[in-house]
Design an enzyme around this catalytic site. Structure first.
Site, PDB file in Angstrom:
ATOM      1  N   GLU A 217       1.264   3.682   2.123  1.00  0.00           N
ATOM      2  CA  GLU A 217       1.998   3.968   3.357  1.00  0.00           C
ATOM      3  C   GLU A 217       3.283   3.148   3.445  1.00  0.00           C
ATOM      4  O   GLU A 217       4.329   3.638   3.895  1.00  0.00           O
ATOM      5  CB  GLU A 217       1.125   3.685   4.584  1.00  0.00           C
ATOM      6  CG  GLU A 217      -0.150   4.520   4.634  1.00  0.00           C
ATOM      7  CD  GLU A 217      -1.338   3.826   4.014  1.00  0.00           C
ATOM      8  OE1 GLU A 217      -2.435   3.925   4.601  1.00  0.00           O
ATOM      9  OE2 GLU A 217      -1.184   3.172   2.956  1.00  0.00           O
TER      10      GLU A 217
ATOM     11  N   HIS B 106       0.839  -1.195   0.000  1.00  0.00           N
ATOM     12  CA  HIS B 106       0.000   0.000   0.000  1.00  0.00           C
ATOM     13  C   HIS B 106       0.876   1.247   0.000  1.00  0.00           C
ATOM     14  O   HIS B 106       2.098   1.190   0.179  1.00  0.00           O
ATOM     15  CB  HIS B 106      -0.924  -0.009   1.206  1.00  0.00           C
ATOM     16  CG  HIS B 106      -2.020  -1.025   1.104  1.00  0.00           C
ATOM     17  ND1 HIS B 106      -3.039  -1.117   2.022  1.00  0.00           N
ATOM     18  CD2 HIS B 106      -2.260  -2.001   0.181  1.00  0.00           C
ATOM     19  CE1 HIS B 106      -3.859  -2.095   1.679  1.00  0.00           C
ATOM     20  NE2 HIS B 106      -3.401  -2.648   0.575  1.00  0.00           N
TER      21      HIS B 106
ATOM     22  N   TRP C 283     -15.934   8.007 -38.290  1.00  0.00           N
ATOM     23  CA  TRP C 283     -15.814   8.413 -36.889  1.00  0.00           C
ATOM     24  C   TRP C 283     -16.430   9.797 -36.747  1.00  0.00           C
ATOM     25  O   TRP C 283     -16.126  10.684 -37.535  1.00  0.00           O
ATOM     26  CB  TRP C 283     -14.365   8.418 -36.436  1.00  0.00           C
ATOM     27  CG  TRP C 283     -13.740   7.080 -36.466  1.00  0.00           C
ATOM     28  CD1 TRP C 283     -12.899   6.592 -37.419  1.00  0.00           C
ATOM     29  CD2 TRP C 283     -13.899   6.049 -35.497  1.00  0.00           C
ATOM     30  NE1 TRP C 283     -12.509   5.326 -37.098  1.00  0.00           N
ATOM     31  CE2 TRP C 283     -13.102   4.966 -35.911  1.00  0.00           C
ATOM     32  CE3 TRP C 283     -14.607   5.925 -34.307  1.00  0.00           C
ATOM     33  CZ2 TRP C 283     -13.008   3.779 -35.188  1.00  0.00           C
ATOM     34  CZ3 TRP C 283     -14.511   4.751 -33.590  1.00  0.00           C
ATOM     35  CH2 TRP C 283     -13.728   3.701 -34.022  1.00  0.00           C
TER      36      TRP C 283
ATOM     37  N   CYS D 122      -1.503  -1.444   7.473  1.00  0.00           N
ATOM     38  CA  CYS D 122      -0.597  -0.303   7.385  1.00  0.00           C
ATOM     39  C   CYS D 122      -0.445   0.392   8.731  1.00  0.00           C
ATOM     40  O   CYS D 122       0.602   0.986   9.020  1.00  0.00           O
ATOM     41  CB  CYS D 122      -1.106   0.688   6.335  1.00  0.00           C
ATOM     42  SG  CYS D 122      -1.023   0.043   4.642  1.00  0.00           S
TER      43      CYS D 122
ATOM     44  N   LEU E 253     -30.424   1.869 -24.758  1.00  0.00           N
ATOM     45  CA  LEU E 253     -29.885   1.551 -23.431  1.00  0.00           C
ATOM     46  C   LEU E 253     -29.462   2.824 -22.706  1.00  0.00           C
ATOM     47  O   LEU E 253     -29.734   2.986 -21.510  1.00  0.00           O
ATOM     48  CB  LEU E 253     -28.709   0.584 -23.550  1.00  0.00           C
ATOM     49  CG  LEU E 253     -28.022   0.198 -22.234  1.00  0.00           C
ATOM     50  CD1 LEU E 253     -29.012  -0.353 -21.228  1.00  0.00           C
ATOM     51  CD2 LEU E 253     -26.892  -0.816 -22.510  1.00  0.00           C
TER      52      LEU E 253
ATOM     53  N   GLY F 177     -25.890   2.333 -27.352  1.00  0.00           N
ATOM     54  CA  GLY F 177     -26.738   3.088 -28.255  1.00  0.00           C
ATOM     55  C   GLY F 177     -27.810   3.860 -27.512  1.00  0.00           C
ATOM     56  O   GLY F 177     -27.886   3.839 -26.279  1.00  0.00           O
TER      57      GLY F 177
ATOM     58  N   LEU G 184     -14.559  -3.686 -26.999  1.00  0.00           N
ATOM     59  CA  LEU G 184     -14.646  -3.217 -25.606  1.00  0.00           C
ATOM     60  C   LEU G 184     -13.346  -3.486 -24.847  1.00  0.00           C
ATOM     61  O   LEU G 184     -13.344  -3.958 -23.711  1.00  0.00           O
ATOM     62  CB  LEU G 184     -15.831  -3.866 -24.872  1.00  0.00           C
ATOM     63  CG  LEU G 184     -17.224  -3.636 -25.465  1.00  0.00           C
ATOM     64  CD1 LEU G 184     -18.288  -4.184 -24.522  1.00  0.00           C
ATOM     65  CD2 LEU G 184     -17.477  -2.168 -25.744  1.00  0.00           C
TER      66      LEU G 184
ATOM     67  N   CYS H  63      -5.237   1.188   6.578  1.00  0.00           N
ATOM     68  CA  CYS H  63      -5.984  -0.029   6.889  1.00  0.00           C
ATOM     69  C   CYS H  63      -5.508  -0.624   8.203  1.00  0.00           C
ATOM     70  O   CYS H  63      -4.353  -0.482   8.613  1.00  0.00           O
ATOM     71  CB  CYS H  63      -5.857  -1.042   5.755  1.00  0.00           C
ATOM     72  SG  CYS H  63      -4.184  -1.649   5.474  1.00  0.00           S
TER      73      CYS H  63
END
Length: 366
Positions: A57, A55, A175, A89, A302, A299, A209, A80
Protein backbone atom coordinates in the site's frame (compact mmCIF):
# COMPACT_ATOMS: atom_id res chain seq x y z
CA UNK A 1 -21.43 -10.65 -0.17
CA UNK A 2 -20.49 -7.27 -1.71
CA UNK A 3 -21.08 -6.76 -5.42
CA UNK A 4 -18.04 -6.64 -7.67
CA UNK A 5 -17.85 -5.58 -11.31
CA UNK A 6 -15.71 -6.89 -14.13
CA UNK A 7 -13.58 -3.76 -13.72
CA UNK A 8 -13.09 -4.55 -10.04
CA UNK A 9 -11.94 -8.06 -10.98
CA UNK A 10 -9.49 -6.74 -13.55
CA UNK A 11 -7.86 -4.40 -11.04
CA UNK A 12 -7.64 -7.10 -8.35
CA UNK A 13 -6.12 -9.50 -10.88
CA UNK A 14 -3.52 -6.80 -11.56
CA UNK A 15 -2.87 -6.53 -7.81
CA UNK A 16 -2.42 -10.31 -7.61
CA UNK A 17 0.15 -10.24 -10.41
CA UNK A 18 2.02 -7.53 -8.53
CA UNK A 19 1.90 -9.57 -5.32
CA UNK A 20 3.50 -12.53 -7.09
CA UNK A 21 6.61 -10.43 -7.65
CA UNK A 22 7.38 -10.93 -3.96
CA UNK A 23 7.32 -14.72 -4.29
CA UNK A 24 11.03 -15.13 -3.58
CA UNK A 25 11.61 -12.11 -1.36
CA UNK A 26 8.66 -11.21 0.90
CA UNK A 27 9.17 -14.15 3.29
CA UNK A 28 8.21 -14.40 6.12
CA UNK A 29 5.63 -11.76 5.34
CA UNK A 30 2.78 -12.55 2.95
CA UNK A 31 2.95 -11.49 -0.67
CA UNK A 32 0.71 -8.46 -1.17
CA UNK A 33 -0.10 -6.32 -4.20
CA UNK A 34 -1.91 -2.98 -4.41
CA UNK A 35 -3.40 -0.91 -7.24
CA UNK A 36 -4.82 2.61 -6.87
CA UNK A 37 -7.43 3.71 -9.42
CA UNK A 38 -8.92 7.16 -9.94
CA UNK A 39 -11.32 8.10 -12.73
CA UNK A 40 -10.80 4.68 -14.31
CA UNK A 41 -7.04 5.23 -14.50
CA UNK A 42 -4.37 3.36 -12.56
CA UNK A 43 -2.47 6.12 -10.75
CA UNK A 44 -0.32 4.00 -8.47
CA UNK A 45 0.74 0.42 -7.92
CA UNK A 46 3.09 -1.47 -5.65
CA UNK A 47 3.91 -4.76 -3.99
CA UNK A 48 5.64 -5.88 -0.82
CA UNK A 49 9.21 -6.60 -1.84
CA UNK A 50 11.21 -7.46 1.29
CA UNK A 51 10.26 -7.96 4.95
CA UNK A 52 11.13 -4.84 6.89
CA UNK A 53 10.66 -2.57 3.89
CA UNK A 54 7.54 -0.66 2.79
CA UNK A 55 4.32 -2.63 2.33
CA UNK A 56 2.44 -2.78 -0.95
CA UNK A 57 0.00 0.00 0.00
CA UNK A 58 2.82 2.41 0.86
CA UNK A 59 4.64 1.75 -2.40
CA UNK A 60 1.38 2.31 -4.32
CA UNK A 61 0.59 5.51 -2.40
CA UNK A 62 4.09 6.85 -3.07
CA UNK A 63 3.58 6.18 -6.77
CA UNK A 64 0.14 7.84 -6.79
CA UNK A 65 1.09 10.95 -4.83
CA UNK A 66 -1.74 13.52 -4.68
CA UNK A 67 -3.82 11.46 -7.10
CA UNK A 68 -4.62 9.00 -4.27
CA UNK A 69 -7.21 11.42 -2.85
CA UNK A 70 -10.71 10.03 -3.46
CA UNK A 71 -9.30 7.02 -5.34
CA UNK A 72 -10.27 3.36 -5.06
CA UNK A 73 -7.57 1.11 -3.64
CA UNK A 74 -7.43 -2.57 -4.59
CA UNK A 75 -5.28 -4.59 -2.20
CA UNK A 76 -4.99 -8.37 -2.02
CA UNK A 77 -4.76 -8.58 1.79
CA UNK A 78 -6.37 -6.46 4.50
CA UNK A 79 -4.15 -3.42 5.27
CA UNK A 80 -2.27 -3.74 8.55
CA UNK A 81 -3.41 -1.69 11.54
CA UNK A 82 -0.54 -2.32 13.96
CA UNK A 83 3.04 -1.17 14.35
CA UNK A 84 5.40 -3.95 13.28
CA UNK A 85 8.67 -3.32 11.47
CA UNK A 86 6.79 -0.56 9.60
CA UNK A 87 3.94 1.80 10.56
CA UNK A 88 0.29 0.82 9.92
CA UNK A 89 -0.81 0.97 6.29
CA UNK A 90 -4.33 1.94 7.41
CA UNK A 91 -3.03 5.21 8.78
CA UNK A 92 -1.30 6.01 5.50
CA UNK A 93 -4.47 5.26 3.49
CA UNK A 94 -6.51 7.48 5.81
CA UNK A 95 -4.00 10.35 5.58
CA UNK A 96 -4.04 10.06 1.79
CA UNK A 97 -7.81 10.53 1.78
CA UNK A 98 -8.63 7.50 -0.39
CA UNK A 99 -12.30 7.03 -1.16
CA UNK A 100 -12.70 3.24 -0.99
CA UNK A 101 -10.61 0.15 -0.30
CA UNK A 102 -11.42 -3.16 -2.02
CA UNK A 103 -9.81 -6.07 -0.20
CA UNK A 104 -9.20 -9.59 -1.48
CA UNK A 105 -8.82 -11.36 1.86
CA UNK A 106 -9.37 -10.43 5.49
CA UNK A 107 -6.05 -10.95 7.29
CA UNK A 108 -6.39 -13.83 9.82
CA UNK A 109 -3.30 -12.68 11.72
CA UNK A 110 -4.58 -12.12 15.31
CA UNK A 111 -2.78 -8.75 15.35
CA UNK A 112 -5.05 -7.58 12.51
CA UNK A 113 -8.06 -9.86 11.74
CA UNK A 114 -10.54 -7.14 10.86
CA UNK A 115 -8.92 -4.29 12.77
CA UNK A 116 -7.68 -2.73 9.55
CA UNK A 117 -11.16 -2.82 8.04
CA UNK A 118 -12.61 -1.30 11.22
CA UNK A 119 -10.02 1.49 11.25
CA UNK A 120 -10.84 2.41 7.65
CA UNK A 121 -14.58 2.37 8.36
CA UNK A 122 -14.11 4.56 11.45
CA UNK A 123 -12.38 7.11 9.20
CA UNK A 124 -15.34 7.09 6.80
CA UNK A 125 -13.63 5.04 4.11
CA UNK A 126 -15.86 2.44 2.45
CA UNK A 127 -14.57 -1.12 2.18
CA UNK A 128 -15.58 -4.18 0.19
CA UNK A 129 -14.04 -7.50 1.16
CA UNK A 130 -13.76 -10.88 -0.58
CA UNK A 131 -12.89 -10.06 -4.19
CA UNK A 132 -10.98 -13.02 -5.70
CA UNK A 133 -10.50 -14.39 -2.19
CA UNK A 134 -9.75 -17.93 -3.36
CA UNK A 135 -6.93 -16.73 -5.59
CA UNK A 136 -5.44 -14.70 -2.74
CA UNK A 137 -5.66 -17.71 -0.41
CA UNK A 138 -3.72 -19.83 -2.92
CA UNK A 139 -1.04 -17.17 -3.20
CA UNK A 140 -0.47 -16.82 0.56
CA UNK A 141 -1.24 -20.43 1.55
CA UNK A 142 1.90 -20.73 3.67
CA UNK A 143 1.26 -17.53 5.60
CA UNK A 144 -2.34 -18.61 6.22
CA UNK A 145 -1.23 -22.01 7.50
CA UNK A 146 1.27 -20.45 9.86
CA UNK A 147 -1.02 -17.86 11.44
CA UNK A 148 -4.16 -20.03 11.63
CA UNK A 149 -2.78 -23.53 12.29
CA UNK A 150 0.71 -22.73 13.62
CA UNK A 151 2.01 -25.05 10.90
CA UNK A 152 3.84 -24.24 7.66
CA UNK A 153 2.51 -25.29 4.27
CA UNK A 154 4.41 -28.52 3.49
CA UNK A 155 5.24 -29.24 -0.14
CA UNK A 156 6.83 -32.60 -1.05
CA UNK A 157 8.94 -32.69 -4.21
CA UNK A 158 9.80 -35.98 -5.91
CA UNK A 159 11.43 -36.86 -9.24
CA UNK A 160 10.58 -40.21 -10.79
CA UNK A 161 10.49 -42.26 -13.94
CA UNK A 162 7.21 -43.08 -15.68
CA UNK A 163 7.03 -46.27 -13.63
CA UNK A 164 7.38 -44.38 -10.34
CA UNK A 165 11.04 -45.08 -9.57
CA UNK A 166 13.41 -42.57 -7.95
CA UNK A 167 16.71 -44.51 -8.05
CA UNK A 168 18.30 -47.66 -9.35
CA UNK A 169 18.96 -50.50 -6.92
CA UNK A 170 22.57 -49.23 -6.68
CA UNK A 171 21.28 -45.87 -5.44
CA UNK A 172 22.14 -44.08 -8.68
CA UNK A 173 19.63 -41.28 -9.28
CA UNK A 174 21.42 -38.39 -11.01
CA UNK A 175 19.78 -37.32 -13.13
CA UNK A 176 16.31 -38.79 -13.55
CA UNK A 177 14.84 -35.55 -14.86
CA UNK A 178 16.16 -32.98 -17.30
CA UNK A 179 17.81 -29.62 -16.81
CA UNK A 180 14.53 -27.70 -17.16
CA UNK A 181 12.89 -29.66 -14.34
CA UNK A 182 15.93 -29.17 -12.11
CA UNK A 183 15.80 -25.43 -12.78
CA UNK A 184 12.11 -25.45 -11.87
CA UNK A 185 12.99 -27.07 -8.53
CA UNK A 186 15.26 -24.11 -7.81
CA UNK A 187 12.17 -21.89 -7.98
CA UNK A 188 10.40 -24.14 -5.47
CA UNK A 189 13.41 -23.87 -3.18
CA UNK A 190 13.61 -20.09 -3.53
CA UNK A 191 9.98 -19.57 -2.48
CA UNK A 192 10.39 -21.77 0.61
CA UNK A 193 11.36 -20.72 4.11
CA UNK A 194 12.98 -24.08 4.76
CA UNK A 195 14.12 -27.16 2.83
CA UNK A 196 13.75 -30.38 4.82
CA UNK A 197 15.36 -33.76 4.34
CA UNK A 198 16.23 -36.86 6.36
CA UNK A 199 19.60 -38.10 7.53
CA UNK A 200 19.40 -41.00 5.06
CA UNK A 201 19.47 -38.56 2.15
CA UNK A 202 22.35 -36.65 3.73
CA UNK A 203 24.42 -39.82 4.16
CA UNK A 204 23.62 -41.05 0.64
CA UNK A 205 23.85 -37.83 -1.39
CA UNK A 206 25.47 -35.10 0.79
CA UNK A 207 23.06 -32.46 -0.59
CA UNK A 208 23.57 -28.72 -0.22
CA UNK A 209 19.83 -27.82 0.05
CA UNK A 210 20.53 -24.35 -1.33
CA UNK A 211 19.14 -22.09 -4.05
CA UNK A 212 21.89 -22.20 -6.64
CA UNK A 213 20.32 -19.71 -9.05
CA UNK A 214 21.54 -16.31 -7.83
CA UNK A 215 18.75 -14.52 -9.74
CA UNK A 216 16.21 -16.12 -7.36
CA UNK A 217 17.94 -14.96 -4.19
CA UNK A 218 17.15 -11.58 -2.62
CA UNK A 219 20.10 -10.12 -0.70
CA UNK A 220 21.66 -13.57 -0.75
CA UNK A 221 18.86 -15.13 1.32
CA UNK A 222 18.90 -18.91 1.55
CA UNK A 223 16.12 -21.06 3.03
CA UNK A 224 16.80 -22.78 6.32
CA UNK A 225 18.35 -26.20 5.79
CA UNK A 226 16.55 -28.76 7.98
CA UNK A 227 17.68 -32.33 8.67
CA UNK A 228 15.68 -34.91 10.64
CA UNK A 229 18.30 -37.01 12.40
CA UNK A 230 17.01 -39.15 15.28
CA UNK A 231 20.39 -40.32 16.57
CA UNK A 232 22.63 -37.46 15.38
CA UNK A 233 24.46 -39.35 12.66
CA UNK A 234 25.11 -36.10 10.80
CA UNK A 235 28.74 -36.14 9.60
CA UNK A 236 30.80 -33.09 10.49
CA UNK A 237 32.08 -33.18 6.90
CA UNK A 238 28.58 -32.65 5.42
CA UNK A 239 28.66 -30.03 2.68
CA UNK A 240 25.74 -28.04 4.06
CA UNK A 241 27.58 -27.37 7.33
CA UNK A 242 30.27 -25.47 5.44
CA UNK A 243 27.82 -23.25 3.56
CA UNK A 244 26.53 -19.78 4.51
CA UNK A 245 23.12 -19.72 6.14
CA UNK A 246 21.57 -21.81 8.88
CA UNK A 247 21.33 -25.59 9.22
CA UNK A 248 18.85 -26.96 11.77
CA UNK A 249 19.20 -30.54 12.92
CA UNK A 250 16.27 -32.10 14.78
CA UNK A 251 17.07 -35.14 16.91
CA UNK A 252 15.71 -37.20 19.79
CA UNK A 253 19.03 -37.43 21.65
CA UNK A 254 21.90 -34.97 21.69
CA UNK A 255 24.98 -37.06 22.40
CA UNK A 256 27.05 -35.50 19.56
CA UNK A 257 25.53 -32.07 19.90
CA UNK A 258 28.68 -30.14 20.84
CA UNK A 259 30.61 -31.12 17.70
CA UNK A 260 27.74 -30.12 15.43
CA UNK A 261 27.30 -26.84 17.27
CA UNK A 262 30.99 -26.12 16.73
CA UNK A 263 30.43 -26.85 13.03
CA UNK A 264 27.78 -24.11 12.93
CA UNK A 265 24.57 -26.14 13.12
CA UNK A 266 21.63 -25.54 15.44
CA UNK A 267 20.65 -28.79 17.16
CA UNK A 268 17.09 -29.06 18.51
CA UNK A 269 15.98 -31.99 20.63
CA UNK A 270 12.41 -33.09 19.91
CA UNK A 271 10.29 -35.80 21.50
CA UNK A 272 9.22 -39.06 19.88
CA UNK A 273 5.91 -40.04 18.33
CA UNK A 274 5.38 -43.81 18.00
CA UNK A 275 9.09 -44.32 18.47
CA UNK A 276 10.11 -41.87 15.75
CA UNK A 277 11.02 -38.21 15.79
CA UNK A 278 7.82 -36.17 16.18
CA UNK A 279 7.47 -34.46 12.81
CA UNK A 280 4.46 -32.46 13.97
CA UNK A 281 6.60 -30.90 16.70
CA UNK A 282 9.29 -30.17 14.11
CA UNK A 283 6.83 -28.41 11.81
CA UNK A 284 5.37 -26.40 14.67
CA UNK A 285 8.86 -25.32 15.69
CA UNK A 286 9.56 -24.18 12.13
CA UNK A 287 6.31 -22.21 12.07
CA UNK A 288 7.40 -20.57 15.32
CA UNK A 289 10.56 -19.48 13.51
CA UNK A 290 8.46 -17.68 10.88
CA UNK A 291 8.61 -20.36 8.19
CA UNK A 292 5.58 -20.18 5.89
CA UNK A 293 6.46 -22.91 3.39
CA UNK A 294 8.58 -26.04 3.79
CA UNK A 295 9.89 -27.93 0.78
CA UNK A 296 10.58 -31.60 1.52
CA UNK A 297 13.27 -33.25 -0.60
CA UNK A 298 13.68 -36.71 0.90
CA UNK A 299 13.93 -40.40 0.23
CA UNK A 300 11.06 -42.90 0.23
CA UNK A 301 11.11 -43.59 4.00
CA UNK A 302 10.61 -40.01 5.17
CA UNK A 303 8.38 -39.16 2.20
CA UNK A 304 6.19 -42.20 2.90
CA UNK A 305 6.01 -41.41 6.60
CA UNK A 306 4.87 -37.84 5.95
CA UNK A 307 2.29 -39.03 3.41
CA UNK A 308 0.96 -41.69 5.76
CA UNK A 309 0.81 -39.20 8.62
CA UNK A 310 -1.15 -36.63 6.59
CA UNK A 311 1.63 -34.07 6.98
CA UNK A 312 1.82 -33.10 3.29
CA UNK A 313 -0.24 -30.22 1.90
CA UNK A 314 0.97 -30.52 -1.68
CA UNK A 315 2.96 -32.93 -3.84
CA UNK A 316 5.02 -31.83 -6.82
CA UNK A 317 6.16 -34.82 -8.88
CA UNK A 318 8.47 -34.42 -11.86
CA UNK A 319 7.93 -37.49 -14.01
CA UNK A 320 10.45 -38.34 -16.69
CA UNK A 321 9.37 -40.29 -19.81
CA UNK A 322 11.41 -43.42 -19.30
CA UNK A 323 11.13 -46.83 -17.64
CA UNK A 324 13.67 -47.78 -14.96
CA UNK A 325 12.55 -51.37 -14.40
CA UNK A 326 11.74 -53.56 -11.42
CA UNK A 327 15.07 -53.55 -9.53
CA UNK A 328 14.62 -49.96 -8.43
CA UNK A 329 13.49 -47.77 -5.53
CA UNK A 330 9.91 -46.48 -5.41
CA UNK A 331 8.81 -43.01 -4.34
CA UNK A 332 7.16 -43.90 -1.03
CA UNK A 333 7.82 -46.47 1.65
CA UNK A 334 4.65 -46.55 3.76
CA UNK A 335 3.15 -48.79 6.41
CA UNK A 336 1.64 -51.93 4.94
CA UNK A 337 -1.58 -50.99 3.17
CA UNK A 338 -3.55 -54.11 2.30
CA UNK A 339 -6.83 -52.62 1.12
CA UNK A 340 -7.78 -50.01 -1.44
CA UNK A 341 -9.48 -48.14 1.39
CA UNK A 342 -6.00 -47.43 2.83
CA UNK A 343 -4.82 -45.50 -0.21
CA UNK A 344 -4.36 -41.74 -0.12
CA UNK A 345 -6.59 -39.97 -2.63
CA UNK A 346 -5.26 -36.89 -4.38
CA UNK A 347 -6.68 -34.04 -6.43
CA UNK A 348 -4.46 -33.08 -9.35
CA UNK A 349 -4.56 -29.30 -9.51
CA UNK A 350 -2.00 -28.77 -12.28
CA UNK A 351 -0.17 -30.81 -14.90
CA UNK A 352 2.24 -29.36 -17.43
CA UNK A 353 5.36 -30.08 -19.45
CA UNK A 354 8.68 -28.84 -18.08
CA UNK A 355 11.21 -29.53 -20.78
CA UNK A 356 10.84 -33.21 -21.67
CA UNK A 357 9.36 -34.04 -18.24
CA UNK A 358 5.85 -33.69 -16.80
CA UNK A 359 5.24 -31.77 -13.59
CA UNK A 360 2.23 -33.00 -11.63
CA UNK A 361 0.96 -30.88 -8.74
CA UNK A 362 -1.54 -32.55 -6.43
CA UNK A 363 -3.11 -32.01 -3.04
CA UNK A 364 -4.78 -34.44 -0.64
CA UNK A 365 -8.39 -34.95 -1.71
CA UNK A 366 -10.88 -33.04 0.37
Amino acid sequence: MPEFTATDCAHMAHALRLAERGLYSAHPNPMVGCVIVRDDEVVGEGWHKVAGEAHAEINALNAAGDKAGGATVYVTLEPCSHHGRTPPCCDALIRAGVGEVVIGLRDPNPEINGAGIEALAAAGIATRVGLMQHEVEKLVCGFLNRVTRQMPFVRLKMASSLDGCIAMSSGESQWITGAEARADVQRLRARSGAILTGIGTVLADDPSLTVRDASLRTAGRQPLRVVLDNDLRMPLSAEMLALPGKTLIYCTQDGRKSGLLDAGADVITIGRDNGQLDTTAVLRDLAGRGVNEVLVEAGPTLAGSLIAGDKIDELVIYQSPHIMGSETMGMFRTPTWTRLANRKSLDIIDMRRVGSDTRITARPAG
